[in-house]
Design an enzyme around this catalytic site. Structure first.
Site, PDB file in Angstrom:
ATOM      1  N   ALA A   1      45.957  32.261  30.825  1.00  0.00           N
ATOM      2  CA  ALA A   1      46.318  33.418  31.181  1.00  0.00           C
ATOM      3  C   ALA A   1      47.076  34.583  30.401  1.00  0.00           C
ATOM      4  O   ALA A   1      47.507  35.570  30.682  1.00  0.00           O
ATOM      5  CB  ALA A   1      47.490  33.064  32.547  1.00  0.00           C
ATOM      6  N   ASP A   2      46.871  34.132  29.104  1.00  0.00           N
ATOM      7  CA  ASP A   2      47.728  34.947  27.923  1.00  0.00           C
ATOM      8  C   ASP A   2      46.722  34.992  26.755  1.00  0.00           C
ATOM      9  O   ASP A   2      47.251  34.753  25.464  1.00  0.00           O
ATOM     10  CB  ASP A   2      49.059  34.529  27.595  1.00  0.00           C
ATOM     11  N   PRO A   3      45.574  35.602  27.061  1.00  0.00           N
ATOM     12  CA  PRO A   3      44.543  35.634  26.017  1.00  0.00           C
ATOM     13  C   PRO A   3      45.101  36.884  24.834  1.00  0.00           C
ATOM     14  O   PRO A   3      43.713  37.395  24.665  1.00  0.00           O
ATOM     15  CB  PRO A   3      43.353  35.557  26.515  1.00  0.00           C
TER      16      PRO A   3
ATOM     17  N   ARG B   1      45.785  39.268  35.266  1.00  0.00           N
ATOM     18  CA  ARG B   1      46.645  39.366  33.907  1.00  0.00           C
ATOM     19  C   ARG B   1      45.756  39.181  32.836  1.00  0.00           C
ATOM     20  O   ARG B   1      45.599  39.804  31.561  1.00  0.00           O
ATOM     21  CB  ARG B   1      47.722  38.574  33.970  1.00  0.00           C
TER      22      ARG B   1
END
Length: 184
Positions: free
Chosen positions: A8-10, A130
């Protein structure tokens, strides 16, 4: 959607391309799991969104995904969201800039709807949004005309055919083709 886990944080600092061109994800501190039922519901929601079937999106998918209570009567909500989604997504056609402008114009209407009706955002969905937003931003920095809907269509098509069956998907695919042709 395939395996039920996602990063979820690419952002660019968490992406690495090897010498042979393989994309590697780094820093797995913000990952989430999506169960099989939610993955199936997300696939159906994508199909309903792409085909303009907002009735099913609101009355079925929003409930299956946990955005609305299962026992909610959506008959008042369907025409409101159909109008908003048609204006924001379909009327821009394939013109990315028009579609983005339309989405900005409807954001206040969407906020009003979300406060008036008992909407809830499932935790995994906030993280999916996100992650997709970060990836779209990276893609737009390399290609200002990048269209996340167009880019995801081949995968969504394959996934929907697998989940829904080839015959049912062929019917929806014809509707999708008609929808996309009428919006250009």
């Amino acid at each position: 959607l395939d395996i039920g886990y996602f990063h979820a944080d690419p952002h660019p600092g968490n992406l690495y391309v090897t010498h042979d061109g393989t994309l590697c994800l780094l820093d797995f501190g913000l990952c989430a799991e999506v169960d099989e039922a939610a993955r199936r519901a997300m696939t159906k929601a994508i199909v309903h969104l792409l085909t303009g079937d907002f009735d099913s999106l609101v009355s079925e998918d929003a409930k299956e995904l946990g955005f609305l209570p299962h026992d909610m009567d959506t008959s008042d909500l369907k025409p409101i969201l159909t109008k908003i989604l048609t204006q924001g997504l379909l009327e821009g056609g394939s013109n990315l800039h028009t579609r983005k402008r339309n989405l900005m114009e409807i954001s206040e209407e969407l906020n009003d709807v979300f406060f008036k009706y008992p909407f809830s955002v499932p935790p995994f969905f906030a993280l999916v949004t996100r992650g997709l937003g970060l990836l779209e931003g990276i893609a737009l920095s390399g290609d200002p005309n990048f269209d996340i809907f167009r880019a995801s269509l081949p995968y969504a098509t394959q996934r929907a055919a697998t989940i829904m069956g080839r015959h049912r998907w062929a019917q929806l695919g014809r509707k999708l083709t008609a929808t996309s042709e009428s919006s250009t």
